[in-house]
Motif scaffolding. Sequence first.
Motif, PDB file in Angstrom:
ATOM      1  N   LEU A 101       0.811  -1.219   0.000  1.00  7.14           N
ATOM      2  CA  LEU A 101       0.000   0.000   0.000  1.00  7.14           C
ATOM      3  C   LEU A 101       0.850   1.277   0.000  1.00  7.14           C
ATOM      4  CD1 LEU A 101      -2.946  -0.905   2.418  1.00  7.14           C
ATOM      5  CD2 LEU A 101      -3.112  -0.470  -0.046  1.00  7.14           C
ATOM      6  N   GLU A 106      -0.847   4.822  -0.839  1.00  8.21           N
ATOM      7  CA  GLU A 106      -1.891   4.584   0.155  1.00  8.21           C
ATOM      8  C   GLU A 106      -1.290   4.440   1.558  1.00  8.21           C
ATOM      9  OE1 GLU A 106      -5.025   4.710  -0.286  1.00  8.21           O
ATOM     10  OE2 GLU A 106      -5.342   4.527  -2.444  1.00  8.21           O
ATOM     11  N   LEU A 109      -3.881   4.737   4.473  1.00 10.27           N
ATOM     12  CA  LEU A 109      -4.677   3.522   4.629  1.00 10.27           C
ATOM     13  C   LEU A 109      -3.835   2.434   5.288  1.00 10.27           C
ATOM     14  CD1 LEU A 109      -7.209   1.841   4.133  1.00 10.27           C
ATOM     15  CD2 LEU A 109      -6.404   1.433   1.788  1.00 10.27           C
ATOM     16  N   VAL A 132      -9.677   0.657  -3.228  1.00 10.54           N
ATOM     17  CA  VAL A 132      -8.338   1.000  -3.708  1.00 10.54           C
ATOM     18  C   VAL A 132      -8.362   0.860  -5.226  1.00 10.54           C
ATOM     19  CG1 VAL A 132      -5.875   0.470  -3.600  1.00 10.54           C
ATOM     20  CG2 VAL A 132      -7.305   0.165  -1.564  1.00 10.54           C
TER      21      VAL A 132
END
Length: 249
Positions: A101, A106, A109, A132
Amino acid sequence: MADERDSLTNQNQTNFDQQNKHQTSIRAGLLAIVSLAVILGLLWPVGGNNRGRGHRTICRNNVKQILLALLNYESIHHALPPAHTVDANDSPLHSWRTLILPMIGEQELYDSIDLSKPWDDPVNAIARKARVDTFRCPATACPENFTTYLAVVTPDSCLQDHEARHLAEIKQSYSQTVMILEVVSKNAVPWMSPQDAGEELLMGFGPKTVLPHQVGPTAGMLDGHVDSLMPTMPAPVRRKLISATIDDR
């Protein structure tokens, strides 16, 4: 004798340094190739009247971004991620998709996930429901928190159950070694789930199989390029694509 020992030590150090330089060169070359491919994919114009072709282009670029993230992970950790992490009892915790990620933008997240608890633990409920886009083909009909991009996991594949694979273990040509396979919606899984594609999924599709984009599964190769696997591809060729550690050259 001391001079001979010093000479052998120096020679061993030289060999070690050369091997490290070779591995570093491979990493740098792979990252450069995939980075360029991703940039070109983002810049390539897509005709608005051809939605199917547009979805396929976005999907291929998603796979390229995933490949780049995997190679970035390898560059940092000096090994590819495991297909999934495990707890003290060897029970699956988190997918490789969670581990990369930060490499796909990301980080927030990723930071919200408790990696010490299973992916489907209540503490990870909010993250588990997140969408995503990099893990999602725009043409898929599955729930928003599902992915159609699975790693191929076999005894000889690049990604292994709860074990990191080093590039030095790969014996096949990188351009002929599959890491990521696109699947149709019925085979999609939650992106946080430690589920992936086994040998039977790659070996089982044929001319009568429902295929992604009506062409063939999009496959992400270890060298960073993306290809479509034709349903007429012979079984021995398919098997070689997932036999990364078998040297039959």
